[in-house]
Each structure stands twice: as structure tokens, then as C-alpha cells.
Design a protein around this motif. Structure first.
Motif, PDB file in Angstrom:
ATOM      1  N   MET A 129       0.839  -1.199   0.000  1.00 41.74           N
ATOM      2  CA  MET A 129       0.000   0.000   0.000  1.00 41.74           C
ATOM      3  C   MET A 129       0.873   1.248   0.000  1.00 41.74           C
ATOM      4  N   ASN A 130       1.936   1.203   0.780  1.00 37.97           N
ATOM      5  CA  ASN A 130       2.807   2.372   0.852  1.00 37.97           C
ATOM      6  C   ASN A 130       3.643   2.542  -0.406  1.00 37.97           C
ATOM      7  N   ARG A 131       4.039   1.433  -1.038  1.00 38.47           N
ATOM      8  CA  ARG A 131       4.735   1.545  -2.323  1.00 38.47           C
ATOM      9  C   ARG A 131       3.838   2.242  -3.346  1.00 38.47           C
ATOM     10  N   LEU A 132       2.582   1.805  -3.403  1.00 41.25           N
ATOM     11  CA  LEU A 132       1.628   2.373  -4.360  1.00 41.25           C
ATOM     12  C   LEU A 132       1.326   3.838  -4.045  1.00 41.25           C
ATOM     13  N   LEU A 133       1.050   4.116  -2.790  1.00 45.00           N
ATOM     14  CA  LEU A 133       0.697   5.479  -2.376  1.00 45.00           C
ATOM     15  C   LEU A 133       1.840   6.437  -2.694  1.00 45.00           C
ATOM     16  N   GLU A 135       4.408   6.112  -4.735  1.00 41.85           N
ATOM     17  CA  GLU A 135       4.688   6.229  -6.171  1.00 41.85           C
ATOM     18  C   GLU A 135       3.638   7.093  -6.866  1.00 41.85           C
ATOM     19  N   SER A 136       2.392   7.016  -6.411  1.00 39.95           N
ATOM     20  CA  SER A 136       1.327   7.805  -7.034  1.00 39.95           C
ATOM     21  C   SER A 136       1.488   9.287  -6.719  1.00 39.95           C
ATOM     22  N   ILE A 137       2.002   9.588  -5.525  1.00 43.50           N
ATOM     23  CA  ILE A 137       2.163  10.991  -5.122  1.00 43.50           C
ATOM     24  C   ILE A 137       3.459  11.575  -5.671  1.00 43.50           C
ATOM     25  N   LEU A 138       4.503  10.760  -5.685  1.00 40.50           N
ATOM     26  CA  LEU A 138       5.810  11.210  -6.187  1.00 40.50           C
ATOM     27  C   LEU A 138       6.233  10.341  -7.368  1.00 40.50           C
ATOM     28  N   PRO A 139       5.629  10.581  -8.550  1.00 37.95           N
ATOM     29  CA  PRO A 139       5.941   9.700  -9.691  1.00 37.95           C
ATOM     30  C   PRO A 139       7.417   9.746 -10.088  1.00 37.95           C
ATOM     31  N   GLN A 140       8.075  10.854  -9.798  1.00 35.40           N
ATOM     32  CA  GLN A 140       9.493  10.975 -10.124  1.00 35.40           C
ATOM     33  C   GLN A 140      10.288  10.703  -8.854  1.00 35.40           C
TER      34      GLN A 140
END
Lengths: 325, 325
Positions: A129-133, A135-140
Motif C-alpha cells: 500500500m505504501n509503495r503504491l501510495l 509512487e502515485s504521489i511522487l511519480p518521479q
């Protein structure tokens, strides 16, 4: 009446689930299902042991089955079977096989109109969940997952298969210096060896060649050869006294960039004195979610990515907005 | 075609949203809406400024409006109005008024068949999610939220209102020793003063009474009287050079017990070089979620508790299961 749950499999995880249920007033344990002869199970107050083959008889008495078997052979067989009769929650953690497991369970659960939450726990689970969250907020950005300090069951088993070894426990340990660099804003490219150390506590058989044991361990492919591995010989008493628990944990860090090079770091971490008891507590929270999704009319396999967090709490949406938002 | 978004309000947060949109290929900025005269806005490449009153003309051209006004007066008026015409995402953060704000926005959005994600960002937002998640998994435990080290806008404003103060910046700083005790497994009961320090960097007017300024600050009710507050006088140049950014962050820790007294600690933390750019990045991820929920036929106000995490990512469910679970 609370949410009526069953436990399938009664090892460390199943026992953890029993304890977690006692901490949640809205859940009620109906029965523990086992492949062993229920008559031979050591009796425990308030627990009814039932042979697993009789589980379908409980289809009107249990809302959610908590699947506590192993990922290698138990869950691939048991989750699809139980999903015919019940909503289920499991901690299937063979990462490479998750897509296939999802498809199998999804087909059964859709047909039977049940909800099956698969692959929850902490990794897969909270870490995912934290990997996804992040990555979605900080795509770079760069993502790092570290495990430990904690006991790895698979690596401990591998030690015990080395000739001359009587007993052993392996700890996976994040390399502290690397973690500090990442927290300070660096984004290094890391090899396997850079991220984790492996520390083995080993009890040798009497008269065994300790040098040979150490060499066999540190050079073992897949398990230890790619890591800096330390072997410490201890007595059987020391092993039991100092290394009898199942602690674990770790952290997921994402170091990202916004705007014109602004650094932003998101970190999620766990420090667990008992890995199975914590995993059990996650499963129990997701049992509540499975129950609610099913009542909403949903069906099929679900992962932690598909479930609104509010469904994990016994509190109402109004209470959550008022007190936790 | 990507998700077409608009920005309402063009201060620090709105500018952060513009930069965040550039990092996400599936989003496309249509226009920035402002109460100022669009003709007087400093032109920026690729940005169309439009007066806020003309927003309804864009109802077929914009999928989600990103509300970047303040919580005190802008959002209570602007979000309900925009929810008549658009899906919206905002960062309304007046905790005590969230239930009322939710009800107001929910009524409008249900009627107009739009989705309004309210009160997202990092607190409320990511911190709220972690408070809920950790409490659901470890119902028996203590929760702590720490903010900082970071600049508090409200406290900086309060300093500037003190007679004799020309400029000033206030940092909220978690008390390190307390954080370490909690991470080590202690669960202390803490007063306000125990958790955070306040450090003020102040530029005095020429000839001002510095002792009087310091006394006025440290004894100011609501803002500083309940804290250990340090005041450091600096020159205007030092303030601009060393304290010109808007860093922030903090952590949410839950220290819980499972089984027979087993300690389990869950921690989520942020280290942000720019508070507004990070909040903007969270808003942009939730714009994606608002768009998808709307397409699924949902409507009404939503919070971070109501939205599956998978909706924040541009990746498909299959990709997420394969690569991030």
C-alpha cells in the motif's frame, strides 16, 4: 451480533489470529478448522476444533474464513476451495505467483458471490500500500524496501539443512549506513549486498567441523552467497533464550522530486516483536472489510489496493471523519 | 485524451499543482481560475488564466477542479459552488469544521452527480490514513502525531503581528528525546509542551525593544504560551537566505500490543522540502481518483477513508498486482 469468523490452520499465524480476535469486540470466533484429528488437538478454553473437511457445514454460521496456512502448498489449494462457501482473507505471499492466484480465486469467488481478500499482511500488504501510495504521489523518484531486523523463516530453515548443524536462526538486517544516506536525501543505486546483512546464530552438532559449516552457509546460492553473511556459533541454551522469538519489520522509503528539484521523502516502517501476531492483526482488520464488501453486494478477489481504508475500522464514517481525519 | 483539470486559486498551492500536473502524463491542465483580473496575471507559458466567475462555462471542458484556496474563507465558499459544475478535490484542513464541510459539499455533489474529494493532503490526508490504518490493526495501543521540523504559517503570522517585529518565521520541532522513547517502545502520556518546541527567527525593527518582543512572543496565548519557545534575532538577509523555504513533515506513530504483551510499532513519516508542492502532489493523485469514481457512477463527498488506493495510480489493477503488491 458480531462478525462470525473461522480460522483455517492452527500454526503460529492461526494462534495469532485467535489472540487478535479477542482484541476486537465486533468479531466472534466460531471454530478452528484443521487437517489434524480435532480430538487430538490440545484443548483450549473457548475454542471448538473441527476437521477441515466439515467446513462447508458451517456455511450459514461463519461470515469470513481467515486462512492461516502457508503459501507454498496450503493456500493455493485451500483458498479457492473455501471461497466456494465463505468470504475469505489470506496472506498469500509468493510474489511471483500472485497474478495467477488472484485469477483462480477471483473466478471461484465471483461464481459463489463471495469476497476473497488475498495477499494481505505487511509484505505483501501494508508495504504494498505504501509503495503504491508513495509512487502515485511522487511519480518521479526512487523506491526502497528494507526488511528487518527480523528472523527469516526460509533462511533459518536453510541453515538447519547444512550438515553438522543442530539448530539455527537467521536475522535479516538492513545496512544502517545505507538507510541513513537515503533518509538524508541520497538516491543510490543499490545491489542486493548493499541493502541487507545476514546474521546466523548456529548450534553445531558435537564434534562438527565449524569452519566447514560456516563455509557451507556463507557460500550457499540464492540464500547467502549474494550477501555479507556473519555466522556466530552459540549453545542450544543461548539460542533458545536469546533467539526464540519471531521479531521482524522493515521500511518502505520513497525519495522523490517535485517542482524544480525539491526533495520529498515518504517513509513507512514497522518494528514488530512478533511477525505472526502482527500479520494476524492485519488479517483480522481485513476480515471486517471482507464482511462489509460482501454486504455491499461485491464479489470476487480483492487486494489491499481495492479496499477503502474506512472498511478496516469498526467505527462509523461519521466517527472517522470527526476523530481521525 | 488525459484527465482534464482546472486549478482554482493561484498561490503557493496552485503553483505546486501546476508543477505536479507536469509530472503526470495522464493529466492535462486546461485553465487556472482566479478572482484577480486575468489580464493582470503575470503570463506563464502554457497557462490560460480565466476569471473564476466564468468557471461554469468550462463544465464540458474540465473533468476535475483542483481547489487551491485557503480553508478559512475560500474553500467553504468555493468548493460547494464548484461542486455544482465539476468534480473537485480540496485540502480543507480546519479539523473541527470537517464534519460540517463534508455535509455541505456532499449535499451539492450528490445533487449534481459529481464526486468531491475533501480534506486531502498530508494532514488531514496521509496522516489521517495512517492513524486509521494503525488503529484498526492495533486496537490496543497509543497513537502519537508529531509535526515538523517545519514552518507553521499561522505561527509565523502571529510573530509578525507583535509590535516591533519586521519579519519572522516559526519552526515547529518535535522533541527528539520523546520521539526516541516512543520508538524504543515506551508509551508516555504527553502534555502539549512535551511533544514540540517552537523556534522563532525574528527580524526586529530598528530600535525596537528586543526583550519586550521576546516576552510578547513566548507568552502569547494559544500560539506559544503552552510550549517551550526559543526566539532568535536575525538580520533580514539571514532570514531570507536561511529561512525562505517552506519545509515541513512529521510522523504518525502507533505503539500497540498484541497477544500477551507483544510490542508492535507502526510509523509513517514525511520529510518535505516544500510543504505546498507536496500537498499539491497529493491533490493531483486524488484528482485521478475523483475522475475514476465519477466514471464508476459514484457521487457525493469523499475522504481519503472512502477511496481505494488503486484509484490513485495511473497503472492498471493487473500491473499493480504484478509489480507493487
Amino acid at each position: 451480533m458480531g462478525i462470525r469468523v473461522g480460522i483455517v490452520g492452527y500454526g503460529n499465524l492461526g494462534r495469532g489470529v485467535r489472540k487478535a480476535i479477542q482484541q476486537n469486540e465486533d468479531l466472534e470466533l466460531v471454530a478452528v478448522f484443521t487437517r489434524r484429528d480435532p480430538a487430538l488437538m490440545e484443548p483450549e478454553e473457548g475454542i471448538r476444533f473441527v476437521h477441515i473437511d466439515l467446513a462447508p457445514d458451517y456455511r450459514d454460521k461463519i461470515d469470513v474464513m481467515l486462512m492461516c496456512g502457508g503459501s507454498a502448498t496450503d493456500l493455493p489449494e485451500q483458498t479457492p476451495w473455501m471461497a466456494e462457501w465463505f468470504n475469505t482473507v489470506d496472506s498469500f505471499d509468493t510474489h511471483a505467483k500472485i497474478p495467477e492466484f488472484y485469477e483462480t480465486v477471483d473466478a471461484v469467488a465471483r461464481k459463489s458471490n463471495h469476497v476473497s481478500v488475498i495477499s494481505t499482511g505487511w509484505d505483501p500488504g501494508l508495504f504494498s500500500m505504501n509503495r503504491l501510495l508513495a509512487e502515485s504521489i511522487l511519480p518521479q523518484g526512487h523506491a526502497y524496501t528494507f526488511w528487518g531486523k527480523g528472523v527469516s523463516q526460509g533462511h533459518s530453515d536453510a541453515i538447519r539443512r547444512v550438515p553438522g548443524v543442530k539448530a539455527g536462526v537467521q536475522y535479516t538486517i538492513p545496512v544502517e549506513g545505507v538507510v541513513q544516506r537515503i533518509r538524508a536525501g541520497e538516491t543510490p543505486e543499490l545491489e542486493t549486498r548493499d541493502k541487507h546483512l545476514r546474521h546466523c546464530y548456529v548450534v553445531a552438532e558435537q564434534g562438527a567441523d565449524r569452519a566447514a559449516i560456516e563455509k557451507a552457509i556463507v557460500s550457499m546460492p540464492n540464500y547467502f552467497a549474494d550477501y555479507d553473511t556473519k555466522v556466530t556459533f552459540v549453545t542450544e541454551e543461548e539460542l533458545q533464550k536469546e533467539h526464540g522469538g519471531l521479531p521482524h519489520g522493515g521500511f518502505v522509503i520513497r525519495s522523490g522530486i517535485t517542482g524544480n528539484g525539491t526533495k520529498q521523502i515518504i517513509e513507512f516502517g514497522l518494528q514488530l516483536e512478533s511477525n505472526p501476531e502482527f500479520t494476524a492483526s492485519v488479517l483480522v482488520a481485513y476480515a471486517r472489510a471482507a464482511y462489509r464488501l460482501h454486504r455491499e453486494g461485491q464479489s470476487g478477489a480483492k487486494t489491499v489496493f481495492d479496499i477503502p481504508l474506512g472498511h478496516l475500522s469498526p467505527k462509523s464514517s461519521e466517527e472517522l471523519r470527526k476523530h481521525l481525519l
